[in-house]
Design an enzyme around this catalytic site. Structure first.
Site, short mmCIF file in Angstrom:
data_model
loop_
_atom_site.label_atom_id
_atom_site.label_comp_id
_atom_site.label_asym_id
_atom_site.label_seq_id
_atom_site.Cartn_x
_atom_site.Cartn_y
_atom_site.Cartn_z
N GLY A 131 26.55 -29.92 2.40
CA GLY A 131 27.66 -28.46 2.02
C GLY A 131 27.86 -27.72 2.12
O GLY A 131 26.85 -27.15 4.02
N ASP A 132 28.71 -26.66 2.06
CA ASP A 132 28.37 -25.34 2.47
C ASP A 132 28.04 -24.46 1.30
O ASP A 132 29.01 -24.20 0.90
CB ASP A 132 30.09 -25.17 2.62
CG ASP A 132 30.13 -23.51 3.22
OD1 ASP A 132 29.49 -22.44 3.45
OD2 ASP A 132 31.25 -23.42 4.06
N PHE A 133 26.97 -23.53 1.60
CA PHE A 133 26.11 -22.86 0.70
C PHE A 133 27.00 -21.64 0.34
O PHE A 133 26.72 -20.63 -0.76
CB PHE A 133 24.99 -22.67 0.91
CG PHE A 133 24.56 -21.83 2.36
CD1 PHE A 133 25.41 -20.70 2.92
CD2 PHE A 133 23.14 -22.27 3.34
CE1 PHE A 133 24.95 -20.26 4.29
CE2 PHE A 133 23.14 -21.42 4.72
CZ PHE A 133 23.57 -20.63 5.21
N ASP B 249 22.70 -28.64 3.17
CA ASP B 249 22.75 -28.41 4.65
C ASP B 249 24.29 -28.54 4.55
O ASP B 249 24.68 -29.84 4.52
CB ASP B 249 21.68 -28.45 5.35
CG ASP B 249 21.53 -27.07 6.63
OD1 ASP B 249 22.69 -26.26 6.47
OD2 ASP B 249 20.51 -26.54 6.84
N HIS C 280 18.26 -13.89 6.41
CA HIS C 280 18.57 -13.03 7.60
C HIS C 280 19.61 -13.45 8.59
O HIS C 280 19.43 -12.50 9.69
CB HIS C 280 17.27 -12.80 8.50
CG HIS C 280 16.71 -13.96 9.13
ND1 HIS C 280 15.46 -14.77 10.00
CD2 HIS C 280 17.45 -15.23 9.63
CE1 HIS C 280 15.43 -14.92 10.76
NE2 HIS C 280 16.38 -16.06 10.24
#
Length: 339
Positions: free
Chosen positions: A225-227, A199, A245
């Site tokens: 990190g950045d997904f 995350d 969602h």
């Protein structure tokens, strides 16, 4: 019963439901439930403890009593009900949930619903900018958001671990896993399993502490990190709870494609979310799905998805939807395999 009321009265109740919502927010913000933990107290005493106006607080408490959140006693003091006890701080608390979903920012965004319906524009984005960037720059509200998500996740973790068989996997990567509550619950139920919570950096300390408190430091770690950019490799299964969602189809596909790139040729995708029912009625499941769907439309730009919409999204990202496993937490495990 509500369905036995005259239609105009029922409509009035529905139109004024925000009265109780805002009263609950006030009680949560002031910590009223914690002050009532040891027994009934009067409005004057509660006002002194919270630095509020006694007469005004008393009127709000009576509104909460009418809704079953507190109970007014024969001597005019107030006591907690089982519902109100959920606002107490500590394990199992839903205080942060009330503070989040009835917060001024969510309140303002829902107040802009008409404009969203007219334009398709996400209200929160227009008022405050991108939702998750907002929490990064408003740390107090971000902490409430994280705590609220953790409160929901504790229930979901038990249900998911009971409903889905994780024994075929060696390593599960929880993408957007927040403070690690979900993965900690799954690892606790599967002693041979290892995991990574992935995350944004801002939740790293909270997640690391949660993992350590659960005694899982030797089997689980936090990775920041950045997904949208890159997801850690090495997992047999990639888990996303209430992540997809939050985003429109384009951004949701980008997240799933990041997972696909990180997976081996036999990887498994596990999305934990509600599945939008094929037909809407007055059931709890329908009310939950529709309310959450419109909240996503207003606050994040995302949406709840039906089985057919999940199948389409999976296919676009290189997955095949293989099965949907319901749980007791009003969420399902939506399983996909690399195509």
């Amino acid at each position: 019963m509500d369905d036995q009321l005259p239609p105009p009265v029922r409509l009035y109740q529905l139109a004024t439901a925000h009265y109780v919502s805002q009263a609950i927010y006030v009680a949560a913000a002031l910590g009223i439930a914690d002050l009532l933990a040891d027994g009934p107290r009067g409005a004057d005493e509660l006002a002194r403890s919270t630095g509020t106006h006694a007469a005004s607080l008393g009127r709000v408490l009576r509104l909460l009593a009418s809704a079953g959140v507190v109970r007014e006693t024969a001597d005019g003091t107030f006591d907690l009900t089982p519902v109100g006890s959920c606002l107490r701080s500590g394990p199992g608390s839903f205080r942060a949930v009330a503070q989040l979903f009835a917060s001024p920012a969510v309140w303002a965004s829902w107040g802009d619903l008409l404009r969203t319906v007219q334009t398709g524009e996400t209200a929160w984005h227009r008022l405050f900018g991108e939702s998750f960037a907002y929490f990064a720059t408003h740390p107090e509200e971000g902490a409430i958001f994280d705590e609220a998500m953790g409160a929901f996740t504790k229930t979901v973790a038990v249900a998911v671990a009971a409903a889905y068989d994780f024994s075929p996997f060696r390593t599960v990567i929880d993408v957007g896993g927040g403070d690690g509550t979900l993965l900690a619950g799954i690892l606790a139920a599967n002693p041979a399993l290892r995991g990574i919570v992935f995350d944004l950096p801002r939740v790293g300390e909270r997640a690391t502490n949660q993992i350590a408190a659960a005694g899982l430091g030797d089997r689980c770690q936090f990775v920041a990190g950045d997904f949208f950019e890159k997801v850690p490799g090495g997992g047999d299964a990639y888990l996303l709870k209430h992540v997809i969602h939050d985003w429109d189809d384009g951004r949701a596909r980008a997240i799933l494609e990041s997972c696909h790139r990180a997976m081996g040729p036999r990887g498994t995708l596990l999305i934990v979310e509600g599945v939008y029912p094929p037909r809407i009625d007055g059931s709890v499941a329908s009310r939950s799905a529709t309310a959450n769907d419109v909240n996503m439309m207003v606050c994040t730009g995302g949406r709840q998805r039906s089985e057919a919409e999940f199948r389409s999204l999976f296919q676009a990202a290189g997955f095949q939807l293989t099965r949907i496993v319901p749980t007791l937490a009003m969420s399902s495990v939506i399983e996909g395999k690399t195509a």
